[in-house]
Design an enzyme around this catalytic site. Sequence first.
Site, PDB file in Angstrom:
ATOM      1  N   GLU A  21       0.835  -1.040  -0.001  1.00  0.00           N
ATOM      2  CA  GLU A  21      -0.066  -0.031  -0.173  1.00  0.00           C
ATOM      3  C   GLU A  21       0.954   1.184  -0.012  1.00  0.00           C
ATOM      4  O   GLU A  21       0.509   2.210  -0.443  1.00  0.00           O
ATOM      5  CB  GLU A  21      -0.932   0.267   1.247  1.00  0.00           C
ATOM      6  CG  GLU A  21      -1.839  -1.198   0.973  1.00  0.00           C
ATOM      7  CD  GLU A  21      -2.970  -1.211   2.368  1.00  0.00           C
ATOM      8  OE1 GLU A  21      -4.001  -0.621   2.090  1.00  0.00           O
ATOM      9  OE2 GLU A  21      -2.510  -1.496   3.437  1.00  0.00           O
ATOM     10  N   TYR A  53     -14.016  26.980   2.579  1.00  0.00           N
ATOM     11  CA  TYR A  53     -13.882  25.667   2.065  1.00  0.00           C
ATOM     12  C   TYR A  53     -12.857  25.556   1.235  1.00  0.00           C
ATOM     13  O   TYR A  53     -12.165  24.270   1.064  1.00  0.00           O
ATOM     14  CB  TYR A  53     -15.194  24.801   1.735  1.00  0.00           C
ATOM     15  CG  TYR A  53     -16.113  25.795   0.814  1.00  0.00           C
ATOM     16  CD1 TYR A  53     -16.084  25.749  -0.632  1.00  0.00           C
ATOM     17  CD2 TYR A  53     -17.237  26.523   1.276  1.00  0.00           C
ATOM     18  CE1 TYR A  53     -16.752  26.581  -1.382  1.00  0.00           C
ATOM     19  CE2 TYR A  53     -18.095  27.098   0.427  1.00  0.00           C
ATOM     20  CZ  TYR A  53     -17.886  27.307  -0.913  1.00  0.00           C
ATOM     21  OH  TYR A  53     -18.502  27.965  -1.530  1.00  0.00           O
ATOM     22  N   ILE A  72      -6.971   4.134   8.716  1.00  0.00           N
ATOM     23  CA  ILE A  72      -7.828   5.440   8.048  1.00  0.00           C
ATOM     24  C   ILE A  72      -8.498   6.066   9.457  1.00  0.00           C
ATOM     25  O   ILE A  72      -8.795   7.138   9.232  1.00  0.00           O
ATOM     26  CB  ILE A  72      -8.600   4.976   7.029  1.00  0.00           C
ATOM     27  CG1 ILE A  72      -9.638   3.927   7.175  1.00  0.00           C
ATOM     28  CG2 ILE A  72      -7.895   4.753   5.826  1.00  0.00           C
ATOM     29  CD1 ILE A  72     -10.614   3.510   6.446  1.00  0.00           C
ATOM     30  N   GLU A  73      -8.648   5.350  10.373  1.00  0.00           N
ATOM     31  CA  GLU A  73      -9.271   5.802  11.595  1.00  0.00           C
ATOM     32  C   GLU A  73      -8.421   7.000  12.126  1.00  0.00           C
ATOM     33  O   GLU A  73      -8.759   8.060  12.531  1.00  0.00           O
ATOM     34  CB  GLU A  73      -9.322   4.795  12.677  1.00  0.00           C
ATOM     35  CG  GLU A  73     -10.181   3.581  12.435  1.00  0.00           C
ATOM     36  CD  GLU A  73      -9.871   2.554  11.829  1.00  0.00           C
ATOM     37  OE1 GLU A  73      -8.927   2.692  10.749  1.00  0.00           O
ATOM     38  OE2 GLU A  73     -10.176   1.389  12.017  1.00  0.00           O
ATOM     39  N   LYS A  99     -11.444   4.100   1.536  1.00  0.00           N
ATOM     40  CA  LYS A  99     -10.795   3.588   0.872  1.00  0.00           C
ATOM     41  C   LYS A  99     -11.028   2.453  -0.063  1.00  0.00           C
ATOM     42  O   LYS A  99     -11.319   1.165   0.160  1.00  0.00           O
ATOM     43  CB  LYS A  99      -9.590   2.807   2.054  1.00  0.00           C
ATOM     44  CG  LYS A  99      -8.382   2.273   1.533  1.00  0.00           C
ATOM     45  CD  LYS A  99      -7.607   1.834   2.553  1.00  0.00           C
ATOM     46  CE  LYS A  99      -6.300   1.074   2.288  1.00  0.00           C
ATOM     47  NZ  LYS A  99      -5.562   0.642   3.664  1.00  0.00           N
TER      48      LYS A  99
END
Length: 119
Positions: A21, A53, A72-73, A99
């Site tokens: 990855e 934004y 990813i947390e 993901k």
Amino acid sequence: MYVIRMKNCAFFARHGVLDEEETLGQRFYVDAALTVEPGRALVDDSIDDTVNYGVAFAVIEKIITGQRRFLIEALALEVARALTARFPQIKKAEITVRKPNAPVPGVLDHVEVTVVWPE
């Protein structure tokens, strides 16, 4: 209060537990739902009184494309904390990181994690 939503912000990055990855990288998608204290923004129509934004996107991009994270947390929490630190008028940040190419032994659309900050 009002909510600013940014959906499907896309970034190429190298997060994940597996070495492949990091080597190959992949696209990640981020949604942000930012609950904002209105202050005077709704009355005076000033960008200075709300969340810009464009700047928020740049904050998200810097984190997602920055230091590698295994989870990813952790990535989602880092984004939420950074946005609330940059924009004190954000009272709650709900950040979702998707993901699509998660290394699982089967077919799935994507893996997704949502964090809310502050809890």
